[in-house]
Design an enzyme around this catalytic site. Sequence first.
Site, PDB file in Angstrom:
ATOM      1  N   GLN A   5      26.892  32.200  31.367  1.00  0.00           N
ATOM      2  CA  GLN A   5      27.760  33.388  31.475  1.00  0.00           C
ATOM      3  C   GLN A   5      29.181  33.098  31.006  1.00  0.00           C
ATOM      4  OE1 GLN A   5      26.498  34.214  35.800  1.00  0.00           O
ATOM      5  NE2 GLN A   5      26.984  36.230  34.977  1.00  0.00           N
ATOM      6  N   HIS A  52      19.520  32.875  34.880  1.00  0.00           N
ATOM      7  CA  HIS A  52      20.511  32.843  33.797  1.00  0.00           C
ATOM      8  C   HIS A  52      20.346  31.585  32.936  1.00  0.00           C
ATOM      9  CE1 HIS A  52      23.095  36.297  34.401  1.00  0.00           C
ATOM     10  NE2 HIS A  52      23.326  36.008  35.662  1.00  0.00           N
ATOM     11  N   GLY A  58      27.816  34.462  42.595  1.00  0.00           N
ATOM     12  CA  GLY A  58      27.405  33.259  41.883  1.00  0.00           C
ATOM     13  C   GLY A  58      27.759  33.399  40.422  1.00  0.00           C
ATOM     14  N   CYS A  78      25.648  41.760  38.743  1.00  0.00           N
ATOM     15  CA  CYS A  78      25.870  40.580  37.905  1.00  0.00           C
ATOM     16  C   CYS A  78      27.191  40.756  37.171  1.00  0.00           C
ATOM     17  CB  CYS A  78      24.720  40.445  36.907  1.00  0.00           C
ATOM     18  SG  CYS A  78      24.861  39.009  35.836  1.00  0.00           S
ATOM     19  N   LEU A  79      27.991  39.692  37.134  1.00  0.00           N
ATOM     20  CA  LEU A  79      29.270  39.785  36.431  1.00  0.00           C
ATOM     21  C   LEU A  79      29.076  40.036  34.937  1.00  0.00           C
ATOM     22  CD1 LEU A  79      31.342  36.955  38.148  1.00  0.00           C
ATOM     23  CD2 LEU A  79      31.321  39.403  38.650  1.00  0.00           C
ATOM     24  N   HIS A 105      18.454  34.487  41.029  1.00  0.00           N
ATOM     25  CA  HIS A 105      19.276  35.216  40.064  1.00  0.00           C
ATOM     26  C   HIS A 105      20.022  34.231  39.152  1.00  0.00           C
ATOM     27  CE1 HIS A 105      22.137  38.627  38.999  1.00  0.00           C
ATOM     28  NE2 HIS A 105      22.771  37.559  38.557  1.00  0.00           N
ATOM     29  N   GLU A 106      20.666  33.221  39.774  1.00  0.00           N
ATOM     30  CA  GLU A 106      21.499  32.305  38.984  1.00  0.00           C
ATOM     31  C   GLU A 106      20.653  31.391  38.106  1.00  0.00           C
ATOM     32  OE1 GLU A 106      24.473  33.032  38.736  1.00  0.00           O
ATOM     33  OE2 GLU A 106      24.574  34.327  40.495  1.00  0.00           O
TER      34      GLU A 106
HETATM   35 NI    NI Z   1      24.291  37.229  37.094  1.00  0.00          NI
END
Ligand code: NI
Length: 182
Positions: free
Chosen positions: A54, A148, A49, A102-103, A144-145
């Site tokens: 981000q 953010h 995701g 996480c990216l 998680h998303e």
């Molecule tokens: Ni993430």
Amino acid sequence: MAILKVARLGHPVLRKVAAPVPVGEILSAEIQRLVDDMIETMREYNGAGLAAPQVHALKQICVIEVHGNPRYPDAPAIPLTVLINPVVTPLTDEMEDGWEGCLSVPDMRGIVPRFGSVRLEARDREGNPIDVVAKEFFARVIQHETDHLNGIVYVDRMRDLATLTHLAEWNRYWLGNQEQDE
Ligand code: NI
């Protein structure tokens, strides 16, 4: 379409609260291009995701997709899902532990408690309302998303930083010992 630069932990944009997208603007070229670029960026970096902060856009947009992901080979499939202005409501008090990455926290994994069942209300990329119950892995990725969008990163949710693990060591010491998750 374009692959966007992903902010990493420490970049202030990851700690800011994203603004809702006015429903009348969802179909605008600007928002549609951002959604397309987020999908391309998520796929390029094998994310499960990606949330707009981000990629330096403080808008309440996230994209999710899991199938045949080399970063998460054992994860259940999730079809491409675009969430605009998501609202997540826990449907249980019970938290389940699972691994997340996480990216924006490259090459790391950690065990994060998440609600096992949530109600998700949002808009899709056409502006249509979404109202679904999500469970387990899908519920985890949604939490998680959407975190953010509120300036929260998964490491903030960890109960024990002793599980924060570099990917190379994770493959060496943890793979197969724990259920893999995001
Ligand atoms: Ni993430």
